[in-house]
Motif scaffolding. Structure first.
Motif, PDB file in Angstrom:
ATOM      1  N   LEU A  60       0.912  -1.182  -0.001  1.00  0.00           N
ATOM      2  CA  LEU A  60      -0.207  -0.054  -0.193  1.00  0.00           C
ATOM      3  C   LEU A  60       0.852   1.277   0.168  1.00  0.00           C
ATOM      4  O   LEU A  60       1.639   1.380   0.885  1.00  0.00           O
ATOM      5  CB  LEU A  60      -0.939   0.207   1.148  1.00  0.00           C
ATOM      6  CG  LEU A  60      -1.622   1.306   1.237  1.00  0.00           C
ATOM      7  CD1 LEU A  60      -2.796   1.335   0.234  1.00  0.00           C
ATOM      8  CD2 LEU A  60      -2.485   1.107   2.760  1.00  0.00           C
ATOM      9  N   VAL A  72      -1.161   1.135  -4.869  1.00  0.00           N
ATOM     10  CA  VAL A  72      -0.189   0.165  -4.518  1.00  0.00           C
ATOM     11  C   VAL A  72       0.952  -0.061  -5.472  1.00  0.00           C
ATOM     12  O   VAL A  72       0.814   0.013  -6.721  1.00  0.00           O
ATOM     13  CB  VAL A  72      -1.101  -1.320  -4.098  1.00  0.00           C
ATOM     14  CG1 VAL A  72      -1.928  -1.144  -3.246  1.00  0.00           C
ATOM     15  CG2 VAL A  72      -1.353  -1.735  -5.391  1.00  0.00           C
ATOM     16  N   GLY A 159      -7.202  -3.500  -0.925  1.00  0.00           N
ATOM     17  CA  GLY A 159      -6.870  -4.333   0.107  1.00  0.00           C
ATOM     18  C   GLY A 159      -8.121  -4.842   1.105  1.00  0.00           C
ATOM     19  O   GLY A 159      -8.072  -5.867   1.889  1.00  0.00           O
ATOM     20  N   TYR A 180      -2.819  -6.261   2.208  1.00  0.00           N
ATOM     21  CA  TYR A 180      -1.283  -5.471   2.052  1.00  0.00           C
ATOM     22  C   TYR A 180      -0.226  -6.214   2.471  1.00  0.00           C
ATOM     23  O   TYR A 180      -0.362  -6.676   3.693  1.00  0.00           O
ATOM     24  CB  TYR A 180      -1.559  -4.125   2.341  1.00  0.00           C
ATOM     25  CG  TYR A 180      -2.644  -3.179   1.702  1.00  0.00           C
ATOM     26  CD1 TYR A 180      -2.607  -3.207   0.320  1.00  0.00           C
ATOM     27  CD2 TYR A 180      -3.505  -2.641   2.588  1.00  0.00           C
ATOM     28  CE1 TYR A 180      -3.650  -2.320  -0.162  1.00  0.00           C
ATOM     29  CE2 TYR A 180      -4.851  -2.208   1.882  1.00  0.00           C
ATOM     30  CZ  TYR A 180      -4.541  -1.837   0.472  1.00  0.00           C
ATOM     31  OH  TYR A 180      -5.541  -1.185   0.000  1.00  0.00           O
TER      32      TYR A 180
END
Length: 190
Positions: A60, A72, A159, A180
């Protein structure tokens, strides 16, 4: 200079999404913002560029507090790839370092997924995914001997989004939430 590029992108994407534009405009204008970011390979902190020997990493970089978008870095170790999967939201993929192969899949009447054409994403190029047009794909590192890194931007906190992986032959789906790989995010103002 390093964090300035990332901060400039986050500000630009935030401004774009403030107006609640339709998805085609997000993909076009957001894609241009991402292309400008990945045109430079001097801003990603090393901690978010580390491959894992067995699994690709999803680090992230930024999550909008209103969950309008997240960003990301995907770090692909040699030969690593995703399963066939969906996103349930729009997404932009910008190639920062190395190369990746993006293969779209299309659901057939009998439930299986037909493999579409593959495209090669080179540094500086941007691709997209969308539930409206082409949401199911597989992504693979082009290289068997070195890592590749792509920067992904999604319409939501990727996520936390409930998504699916698919068996291409049977069409069977399995739900997942990606999460993540990191515990910290970059300081945009450092």
């Amino acid at each position: 200079m390093k964090n300035e590029r990332l901060l400039t992108f986050v500000k630009g994407m935030s401004r774009l999404l403030e107006g609640q534009p339709h998805e085609p405009l997000i993909l076009e204008q957001g894609g241009a913002l991402l292309a400008e970011l990945v045109r430079h390979d001097d801003w990603l902190p090393e901690i978010f560029a580390r491959p894992h020997p067995q699994y690709y990493q999803q680090y992230l970089l930024y999550a909008d507090p209103l969950e309008r978008f997240s960003m990301v870095s995907f770090v692909w170790g040699p030969g690593q790839k995703t399963p066939v999967h969906d996103h349930m939201t729009w997404g932009l993929i910008g190639m920062l370092r190395g190369q990746e192969i993006d293969t779209h899949y299309f659901k057939e009447a009998d439930g299986h997924y037909r493999r579409g054409e593959s495209s090669l994403l080179l540094p500086g190029q941007v691709g997209s995914v969308s539930p409206a047009t082409h949401d199911v794909h597989e992504v693979a590192n082009y290289y068997a001997d070195r890592p590749s890194i792509s920067i992904h931007v999604y319409g939501g906190n990727i996520g936390r989004i409930h998504r699916h992986v698919f068996d291409a032959v049977s069409g069977q789906e399995k739900p997942f939430v990606s999460g993540y790989s990191n515990d910290v995010v970059p300081n945009l103002w450092n």
